[in-house]
Design an enzyme around this catalytic site. Structure first.
Site, PDB file in Angstrom:
ATOM      1  N   TYR A  57       0.749  -1.267  -0.021  1.00  0.00           N
ATOM      2  CA  TYR A  57      -0.038   0.110  -0.020  1.00  0.00           C
ATOM      3  C   TYR A  57       0.915   1.355   0.048  1.00  0.00           C
ATOM      4  CZ  TYR A  57      -3.823  -3.245   1.321  1.00  0.00           C
ATOM      5  OH  TYR A  57      -4.611  -4.171   1.451  1.00  0.00           O
ATOM      6  N   HIS A 115       0.014 -11.800   1.891  1.00  0.00           N
ATOM      7  CA  HIS A 115      -1.071 -11.127   1.167  1.00  0.00           C
ATOM      8  C   HIS A 115      -1.608 -11.754   0.161  1.00  0.00           C
ATOM      9  CE1 HIS A 115      -1.763  -6.509   0.182  1.00  0.00           C
ATOM     10  NE2 HIS A 115      -2.936  -7.281  -0.068  1.00  0.00           N
TER      11      HIS A 115
HETATM   12  P1  NAD Z   1     -14.411  -1.133   0.917  1.00  0.00           P
HETATM   13  O1  NAD Z   1     -15.380  -1.972   0.748  1.00  0.00           O
HETATM   14  O2  NAD Z   1     -13.983  -0.735   2.590  1.00  0.00           O
HETATM   15  O3  NAD Z   1     -14.984   0.053   0.168  1.00  0.00           O
HETATM   16  C1  NAD Z   1     -14.295   1.400   0.312  1.00  0.00           C
HETATM   17  C2  NAD Z   1     -15.121   2.463  -0.412  1.00  0.00           C
HETATM   18  O4  NAD Z   1     -16.409   2.482  -0.307  1.00  0.00           O
HETATM   19  C3  NAD Z   1     -14.557   3.880  -0.179  1.00  0.00           C
HETATM   20  O5  NAD Z   1     -13.490   4.209  -0.881  1.00  0.00           O
HETATM   21  C4  NAD Z   1     -15.666   4.712  -0.725  1.00  0.00           C
HETATM   22  O6  NAD Z   1     -15.580   4.992  -1.795  1.00  0.00           O
HETATM   23  C5  NAD Z   1     -16.983   3.791  -0.127  1.00  0.00           C
HETATM   24  N1  NAD Z   1     -17.501   4.071   1.114  1.00  0.00           N
HETATM   25  C6  NAD Z   1     -16.803   3.724   2.272  1.00  0.00           C
HETATM   26  N2  NAD Z   1     -17.512   4.020   3.121  1.00  0.00           N
HETATM   27  C7  NAD Z   1     -18.823   4.374   2.841  1.00  0.00           C
HETATM   28  C8  NAD Z   1     -20.205   5.044   3.418  1.00  0.00           C
HETATM   29  N3  NAD Z   1     -20.185   4.897   4.554  1.00  0.00           N
HETATM   30  N4  NAD Z   1     -21.110   5.360   2.446  1.00  0.00           N
HETATM   31  C9  NAD Z   1     -21.038   5.377   1.170  1.00  0.00           C
HETATM   32  N5  NAD Z   1     -19.774   4.562   0.483  1.00  0.00           N
HETATM   33  C10 NAD Z   1     -18.739   4.481   1.511  1.00  0.00           C
HETATM   34  O7  NAD Z   1     -13.199  -1.424   0.141  1.00  0.00           O
HETATM   35  P2  NAD Z   1     -11.424  -1.645   0.066  1.00  0.00           P
HETATM   36  O8  NAD Z   1     -10.804  -0.349   0.472  1.00  0.00           O
HETATM   37  O9  NAD Z   1     -11.202  -2.289  -1.199  1.00  0.00           O
HETATM   38  O10 NAD Z   1     -11.522  -2.602   1.196  1.00  0.00           O
HETATM   39  C11 NAD Z   1     -11.337  -2.466   2.803  1.00  0.00           C
HETATM   40  C12 NAD Z   1     -10.030  -2.658   3.071  1.00  0.00           C
HETATM   41  O11 NAD Z   1      -9.616  -4.094   3.026  1.00  0.00           O
HETATM   42  C13 NAD Z   1      -8.407  -2.074   2.346  1.00  0.00           C
HETATM   43  O12 NAD Z   1      -8.480  -0.572   2.819  1.00  0.00           O
HETATM   44  C14 NAD Z   1      -7.652  -2.916   2.792  1.00  0.00           C
HETATM   45  O13 NAD Z   1      -7.062  -2.550   4.105  1.00  0.00           O
HETATM   46  C15 NAD Z   1      -8.240  -4.222   2.715  1.00  0.00           C
HETATM   47  N6  NAD Z   1      -7.987  -4.847   1.432  1.00  0.00           N
HETATM   48  C16 NAD Z   1      -7.277  -5.932   1.435  1.00  0.00           C
HETATM   49  C17 NAD Z   1      -7.033  -6.601   0.249  1.00  0.00           C
HETATM   50  C18 NAD Z   1      -6.245  -8.092   0.087  1.00  0.00           C
HETATM   51  O14 NAD Z   1      -5.982  -8.500  -0.922  1.00  0.00           O
HETATM   52  N7  NAD Z   1      -5.924  -8.635   1.418  1.00  0.00           N
HETATM   53  C19 NAD Z   1      -7.480  -6.427  -0.926  1.00  0.00           C
HETATM   54  C20 NAD Z   1      -8.343  -5.158  -0.865  1.00  0.00           C
HETATM   55  C21 NAD Z   1      -8.502  -4.512   0.271  1.00  0.00           C
END
Ligand code: NAD
Length: 281
Positions: A57, A115
């Site tokens: 990240y 990861h």
């Molecule tokens: P998420 O499902 O948390 O969605 C985030 C997005 O949703 C935001 O950017 C925003 O656009 C929207 N959002 C957030 N809160 C909201 C609300 N209250 N109302 C309306 N829209 C809203 O997606 P993400 O960021 O992909 O996943 C969360 C976390 O998971 C990441 O930050 C990371 O830490 C982790 N992650 C891990 C992997 C992995 O391969 N292990 C991959 C992707 C993400």
């Protein structure tokens, strides 16, 4: 409204190694480094006590900076980071965590994850052996994996006898991962949901979720996060917007009925937003 200090209603779940993890944490994927200190600071002010970052990240240093500046004790914040695909193999894995710790400015992480399994490299068993060593020497309190399928999990457990404390996988109402969740339950592995809100695209516009939200006087995001909590998942929603960071935290003072949980179960479409772990990397 903002809550300060450790006064939060977030449940702690017990990991199979006896440590505990907050059921709700804060994810920082795609939070640009220049915004990370302010964003993590906001999350800690709101009351989040778990941060999910990764070497990939590019914001571990800023996560560490925000934690250091928060005035919270190290033991009050649960920090997860992850080993990237270019550091599979025994020695590379040891180096990867040392580098992450240096960037974070910490002497240990609470949870270290592989990861992605990257089956094309076929070195995740060796990498898992290195994580077991990192746990023994205290650099990682707990160790787990991310994006592992049943096949990958079985291989590391057969080779080492060591079961990961959790598997962080893509999981939201459009991709419910029932088979993998069942396997986790049977083996004492917690399920941690990434992209729990479906990245905010499409899922949060679903009319059935909107209806449930209006019944409870909540937002669609709160309903989806509440669904995860009631399934027993650990969730790590991401947002850079303070009002949403607060909204996503306020999910412990309402409950979905069994019938409402069933309605949400009906939304499963096996729809992945991210890569397929069987081929990625
Ligand atoms: P998420 O499902 O948390 O969605 C985030 C997005 O949703 C935001 O950017 C925003 O656009 C929207 N959002 C957030 N809160 C909201 C609300 N209250 N109302 C309306 N829209 C809203 O997606 P993400 O960021 O992909 O996943 C969360 C976390 O998971 C990441 O930050 C990371 O830490 C982790 N992650 C891990 C992997 C992995 O391969 N292990 C991959 C992707 C993400």
């Amino acid at each position: 409204m903002t809550t300060h200090g450790t006064d939060t209603a977030v449940p702690q779940l017990e990991l199979r190694d006896g440590h505990q993890i907050p059921q709700l944490g804060f994810g920082v994927f795609q939070v640009p480094p220049e915004d990370t200190v302010a964003t993590v600071t906001a999350a800690l002010e709101v009351g989040y006590r778990a941060i999910d970052t990764a070497a990939a990240y590019g914001n571990e240093a800023q996560v560490g900076e925000a934690i250091a500046a928060s005035g919270l004790d190290r033991d009050e914040v649960f920090v997860t980071t992850k080993l990237w695909n270019d550091h599979h193999g025994h020695d590379a894995a040891l180096r990867a965590l040392y580098q992450s710790l240096k960037r974070l400015g910490l002497d240990h992480v609470d949870l270290y994850l592989i990861h992605w399994p990257v089956p094309s490299q076929d070195r995740y068993v060796e990498t898992w052996e290195a994580l077991c060593e990192l746990r023994s020497d205290g650099r990682a309190r707990s160790i787990g994996v991310s994006n592992f399928t049943v096949e990958h999990l079985e291989r590391i457990v057969d080779a080492t006898g060591e079961v990961p404390v959790l598997n962080q996988i893509e999981l939201h109402p459009h991709l419910q991962q029932e088979e993998l969740r069942r396997y986790h339950r049977e083996h004492g592995i917690l399920t941690e949901a990434w992209s729990p809100l479906g990245q905010g695209q499409g899922l949060l516009d679903d009319p059935q979720i909107a209806e449930l939200a209006s019944t409870h006087g909540r937002t669609p995001a709160q309903v989806v996060l509440r669904w995860h909590i009631q399934l027993g998942n650990v969730v790590i929603p991401k947002s850079v917007t303070r009002s949403r960071i607060e909204e996503n935290f306020r999910i412990f003072d309402f409950e979905l009925s069994d019938a409402e949980m069933e309605t949400l179960r009906g939304l499963d479409a096996g729809r992945r937003l991210g890569p397929d772990p069987a081929t990625f990397g």
